[in-house]
Scaffold this active site. Sequence first.
Site, PDB file in Angstrom:
ATOM      1  CG  ASP A  15     -15.502   9.185 -28.828  1.00  0.00           C
ATOM      2  OD1 ASP A  15     -14.900   8.216 -28.359  1.00  0.00           O
ATOM      3  OD2 ASP A  15     -15.380   9.569 -30.004  1.00  0.00           O
ATOM      4  CE  LYS A  40     -17.323   1.246 -20.559  1.00  0.00           C
ATOM      5  NZ  LYS A  40     -17.353   2.678 -20.874  1.00  0.00           N
ATOM      6  CD  GLU A 116     -14.762   4.492 -19.155  1.00  0.00           C
ATOM      7  OE1 GLU A 116     -13.655   3.931 -19.009  1.00  0.00           O
ATOM      8  OE2 GLU A 116     -15.202   4.865 -20.259  1.00  0.00           O
ATOM      9  NE  ARG A 179     -11.581  13.359 -28.835  1.00  0.00           N
ATOM     10  CZ  ARG A 179     -12.385  12.825 -29.726  1.00  0.00           C
ATOM     11  NH1 ARG A 179     -13.275  11.938 -29.355  1.00  0.00           N
ATOM     12  NH2 ARG A 179     -12.323  13.180 -30.981  1.00  0.00           N
TER      13      ARG A 179
HETATM   14  N1  LIG Z   1      -6.194  13.950 -23.347  1.00  0.00           N
HETATM   15  C1  LIG Z   1      -6.201  13.143 -24.415  1.00  0.00           C
HETATM   16  N2  LIG Z   1      -5.127  13.079 -25.233  1.00  0.00           N
HETATM   17  C2  LIG Z   1      -5.134  12.283 -26.312  1.00  0.00           C
HETATM   18  N3  LIG Z   1      -6.162  11.500 -26.679  1.00  0.00           N
HETATM   19  C3  LIG Z   1      -7.254  11.526 -25.903  1.00  0.00           C
HETATM   20  C4  LIG Z   1      -7.344  12.339 -24.737  1.00  0.00           C
HETATM   21  N4  LIG Z   1      -8.550  12.151 -24.174  1.00  0.00           N
HETATM   22  C5  LIG Z   1      -9.189  11.264 -24.951  1.00  0.00           C
HETATM   23  N5  LIG Z   1      -8.420  10.886 -25.985  1.00  0.00           N
HETATM   24  C6  LIG Z   1      -8.769   9.941 -27.068  1.00  0.00           C
HETATM   25  O1  LIG Z   1     -10.107  10.236 -27.457  1.00  0.00           O
HETATM   26  C7  LIG Z   1     -10.826   9.056 -27.713  1.00  0.00           C
HETATM   27  C8  LIG Z   1     -12.043   9.002 -26.778  1.00  0.00           C
HETATM   28  O2  LIG Z   1     -11.581   8.919 -25.424  1.00  0.00           O
HETATM   29  P1  LIG Z   1     -12.147   7.826 -24.426  1.00  0.00           P
HETATM   30  O3  LIG Z   1     -12.122   6.482 -25.055  1.00  0.00           O
HETATM   31  O4  LIG Z   1     -11.406   8.001 -23.152  1.00  0.00           O
HETATM   32  O5  LIG Z   1     -13.659   8.325 -24.325  1.00  0.00           O
HETATM   33  P2  LIG Z   1     -14.804   7.712 -23.415  1.00  0.00           P
HETATM   34  O6  LIG Z   1     -15.552   8.851 -22.840  1.00  0.00           O
HETATM   35  O7  LIG Z   1     -14.219   6.752 -22.465  1.00  0.00           O
HETATM   36  O8  LIG Z   1     -15.739   6.954 -24.470  1.00  0.00           O
HETATM   37  P3  LIG Z   1     -16.818   5.764 -24.180  1.00  0.00           P
HETATM   38  O9  LIG Z   1     -18.125   6.460 -24.008  1.00  0.00           O
HETATM   39  O10 LIG Z   1     -16.752   4.964 -25.450  1.00  0.00           O
HETATM   40  O11 LIG Z   1     -16.385   4.997 -22.997  1.00  0.00           O
HETATM   41  C9  LIG Z   1      -9.849   7.889 -27.512  1.00  0.00           C
HETATM   42  O12 LIG Z   1      -9.256   7.576 -28.751  1.00  0.00           O
HETATM   43  C10 LIG Z   1      -8.798   8.495 -26.578  1.00  0.00           C
HETATM   44  O13 LIG Z   1      -7.543   7.862 -26.666  1.00  0.00           O
HETATM   45  C1  LIG Z   2     -20.251   2.284 -27.641  1.00  0.00           C
HETATM   46  C2  LIG Z   2     -19.851   3.615 -27.047  1.00  0.00           C
HETATM   47  N1  LIG Z   2     -18.427   3.721 -27.089  1.00  0.00           N
HETATM   48  C3  LIG Z   2     -20.394   3.840 -25.637  1.00  0.00           C
HETATM   49  N2  LIG Z   2     -19.800   2.944 -24.688  1.00  0.00           N
HETATM   50  C4  LIG Z   2     -21.907   3.806 -25.591  1.00  0.00           C
HETATM   51  C5  LIG Z   2     -22.444   5.139 -25.947  1.00  0.00           C
HETATM   52  C6  LIG Z   2     -23.939   5.234 -25.894  1.00  0.00           C
HETATM   53  C7  LIG Z   2     -24.445   6.611 -26.224  1.00  0.00           C
HETATM   54  C8  LIG Z   2     -25.917   6.672 -26.341  1.00  0.00           C
HETATM   55  C9  LIG Z   2     -26.426   8.083 -26.593  1.00  0.00           C
HETATM   56  O1  LIG Z   2     -26.195   8.976 -25.773  1.00  0.00           O
HETATM   57  O2  LIG Z   2     -27.030   8.308 -27.633  1.00  0.00           O
HETATM   58 MG   LIG Z   3     -14.544   4.717 -22.233  1.00  0.00          MG
END
Ligand SMILES: Nc1ncnc2c1ncn2[C@@H]1O[C@H](COP(=O)(O)OP(=O)(O)OP(=O)(O)O)[C@@H](O)[C@H]1O
Ligand SMILES: C[C@H](N)[C@H](N)CCCCCC(=O)O
Ligand SMILES: [Mg+2]
Length: 236
Positions: A15, A40, A116, A179
């Site tokens: 996240d 992914k 990713e 974020r």
């Molecule tokens: N710079 C930003 N501006 C606005 N929203 C953002 C920004 N960066 C991230 N977000 C929002 O924060 C949330 C988490 O971002 P994201 O899904 O890219 O995380 P992630 O690291 O890919 O998570 P995962 O581990 O689930 O793959 C999403 O709702 C995304 O749209």
């Molecule tokens: C479902 C979620 N959005 C991610 N893709 C998976 C995150 C696993 C995290 C596990 C952990 O660090 O505890």
């Molecule tokens: Mg992601």
Amino acid sequence: MSPIKDICITGTDTDVGKSVLSLLVMKILRANGLNPLYLKPFQTGCHSPSHPYSDPSFVLTLLGGGDESKDSVLYCFREAKAPYFAARDAGKKIDPAAFKAFIEEKRAMGRPLVVEGAGGALVPVTERLNVIDLFAKEENFVHIVAARAGLGTINHTLLTLEAMSNRGITRPFVVFMDRDGATDPVMIAEHMEAVERITGIRAVASIGRMCCIETESDAMAERLLPLLRALGVDTE
Ligand SMILES: Nc1ncnc2c1ncn2[C@@H]1O[C@H](COP(=O)(O)OP(=O)(O)OP(=O)(O)O)[C@@H](O)[C@H]1O
Ligand SMILES: C[C@H](N)[C@H](N)CCCCCC(=O)O
Ligand SMILES: [Mg+2]
């Protein structure tokens, strides 16, 4: 063969903004004449790779164009957990050799890959191996760490970089993701300074909060131009 190294995007946590950063990297590569392919490999919390909440749907919809989302995912598991546990819940195991073959198959398309991770670097994929173990085994990757911008990130980022270095990934780039738009820019600059001074690794950009990713991401992607130059892309 792709004209630039393939890119792996790892997080300091789930996240933190890896998918958003993937989108921005895809956009800036495209804006500079390349035709990248987003992958992914391990998608959990996954109803189907083209489900609207999947990472590929998010990235590819905002990029526009054809729907390659089902081809972006190697493993799709229902439970929103670390891949190892989500696979186990489905009565399956993730095969590192299948990951290797998946990357090789996509590489053969001659497009730069943007791969990713899942969650943070040390999230388990098999009983013994985690995300960064699998990424580290692949040659010809450049690694980017998506790090949260807020307080606490120095520790999480340095731990992530140490885990990468222990696996031979010594020259990744760091991008701070604000974020929530809640971190003082002075503090983000301090985080960048800390990472660079302590590790010698380049904190190459910070990405601010976008209120509307659809309309703001083209401009935000330009903040990644220094990264592109570091990757040897001829920028306009
Ligand atoms: N710079 C930003 N501006 C606005 N929203 C953002 C920004 N960066 C991230 N977000 C929002 O924060 C949330 C988490 O971002 P994201 O899904 O890219 O995380 P992630 O690291 O890919 O998570 P995962 O581990 O689930 O793959 C999403 O709702 C995304 O749209
Ligand atoms: C479902 C979620 N959005 C991610 N893709 C998976 C995150 C696993 C995290 C596990 C952990 O660090 O505890
Ligand atoms: Mg992601």
